[in-house]
Design a protein around this motif. Structure first.
Motif, PDB file in Angstrom:
ATOM      1  N   ASP A 100      21.617  38.911 -10.519  1.00  0.00           N
ATOM      2  CA  ASP A 100      21.557  39.177 -11.951  1.00  0.00           C
ATOM      3  C   ASP A 100      22.525  38.264 -12.698  1.00  0.00           C
ATOM      4  N   SER A 101      23.737  38.135 -12.172  1.00  0.00           N
ATOM      5  CA  SER A 101      24.744  37.279 -12.800  1.00  0.00           C
ATOM      6  C   SER A 101      24.356  35.814 -12.758  1.00  0.00           C
ATOM      7  N   ALA A 102      23.663  35.404 -11.709  1.00  0.00           N
ATOM      8  CA  ALA A 102      23.275  33.995 -11.560  1.00  0.00           C
ATOM      9  C   ALA A 102      22.362  33.527 -12.682  1.00  0.00           C
ATOM     10  N   GLN A 103      21.789  34.453 -13.425  1.00  0.00           N
ATOM     11  CA  GLN A 103      20.909  34.081 -14.526  1.00  0.00           C
ATOM     12  C   GLN A 103      21.659  33.369 -15.649  1.00  0.00           C
ATOM     13  N   PHE A 158      23.898  36.082 -22.881  1.00  0.00           N
ATOM     14  CA  PHE A 158      24.198  37.489 -22.708  1.00  0.00           C
ATOM     15  C   PHE A 158      23.066  38.198 -21.952  1.00  0.00           C
ATOM     16  N   LEU A 159      23.446  38.958 -20.945  1.00  0.00           N
ATOM     17  CA  LEU A 159      22.482  39.733 -20.161  1.00  0.00           C
ATOM     18  C   LEU A 159      22.344  41.107 -20.800  1.00  0.00           C
ATOM     19  N   LYS A 160      21.140  41.408 -21.286  1.00  0.00           N
ATOM     20  CA  LYS A 160      20.915  42.641 -22.016  1.00  0.00           C
ATOM     21  C   LYS A 160      19.895  43.523 -21.308  1.00  0.00           C
ATOM     22  N   GLY A 161      20.026  44.830 -21.527  1.00  0.00           N
ATOM     23  CA  GLY A 161      19.120  45.796 -20.930  1.00  0.00           C
ATOM     24  C   GLY A 161      17.908  46.053 -21.799  1.00  0.00           C
ATOM     25  N   SER A 215      15.192  34.123 -25.933  1.00  0.00           N
ATOM     26  CA  SER A 215      15.340  35.098 -24.849  1.00  0.00           C
ATOM     27  C   SER A 215      14.242  34.904 -23.816  1.00  0.00           C
ATOM     28  N   ALA A 216      14.538  35.368 -22.620  1.00  0.00           N
ATOM     29  CA  ALA A 216      13.580  35.278 -21.521  1.00  0.00           C
ATOM     30  C   ALA A 216      13.688  36.535 -20.681  1.00  0.00           C
ATOM     31  N   ARG A 266      16.619  41.451 -20.356  1.00  0.00           N
ATOM     32  CA  ARG A 266      16.419  40.157 -21.007  1.00  0.00           C
ATOM     33  C   ARG A 266      17.673  39.293 -20.914  1.00  0.00           C
ATOM     34  N   VAL A 267      17.462  38.002 -20.812  1.00  0.00           N
ATOM     35  CA  VAL A 267      18.553  37.030 -20.918  1.00  0.00           C
ATOM     36  C   VAL A 267      18.467  36.421 -22.316  1.00  0.00           C
TER      37      VAL A 267
END
Length: 212
Positions: free
Chosen positions: A56-59, A168-171, A191-192, A201-202
């Motif tokens: 997840d962090s690698a995104q 930012f990694l969002k839920g 976003s992707a 979403r990233v």
């Protein structure tokens, strides 16, 4: 068995994790040891560390692989910032500033960075005290599960104004948060889909360039 399948899936999703597999093994071992003392992550995700946390962090790195200098907000157990740092370990001049005001969590980050050689600087202070001073030297700002997007862009205002990207990694709440930020008018948002969490979403944010 669950740990093994998650690890394999994480490495398939992000082959760039393969070269730092040994460091991630050390990271996981320390995480499990420290989790018994302080609450670093949800205990329910301990069997899913490789996919839920490492992949997840690698995104963040995948979204902006050209950025060598980062500030990670509210780093906690090191997600995503410490994983970004490990992915940049062999890159000359790379550094990730991990900002975490909780002294015990900052101690954990120091332990992992010592054992893995991650190129990090750890700031055991509040974001508002640290980030403005880093604005001119970082090209990216990251965070995960810290605050609504509107608050994140507020915290990151100084580096964003100087041209940094916010990743930012969002839920699942990302859509309403993105709408609120786009309404500000001064920010461009892309976003992707998250590659690790359905519905997540990233989000990549930057200041719009004023027409000359």
């Amino acid at each position: 068995m669950r740990d093994r399948s998650c690890r394999e899936e994480a490495l398939q999703l992000f082959p760039e994790l393969k070269p730092i597999e040994a460091e991630l093994e050390i990271y996981e071992s320390l995480l499990r040891r420290w989790q018994a003392k302080i609450n670093l992550i949800s205990s329910a995700t301990l069997g899913d560390v490789w996919l839920r946390h490492f992949a997840d962090s690698a995104q963040v790195f995948a979204a902006a692989p050209h950025i060598r200098r980062w500030a990670d907000l509210g780093s906690g157990a090191g997600f995503p910032g410490l994983v970004t740092a490990l992915l940049l370990k062999s890159t000359p001049g790379a550094v990730v500033h991990l900002i975490e005001s909780d002294q015990r969590k900052a101690g954990f980050l120091r332990a992992v960075s010592r054992e893995t050689g991650a190129p990090v600087v750890i700031h055991a202070e509040r974001i508002e005290s640290v980030l403005p001073n880093l604005a001119a030297e970082v090209g990216g700002v990251s965070a995960r599960a810290l605050a609504p997007l509107s608050r994140l862009v507020q915290l990151a205002e100084a580096p964003l104004q100087k041209g940094a990207l916010g990743v930012f990694l969002k839920g699942e709440e990302w859509r309403d948060e993105l709408t609120a930020v786009e309404a500000l008018g001064s920010l461009s948002c892309e976003s992707a889909d998250s590659r690790t969490r359905k519905g997540a979403r990233v989000v990549v944010v930057k200041h719009k360039v004023s027409p000359s």
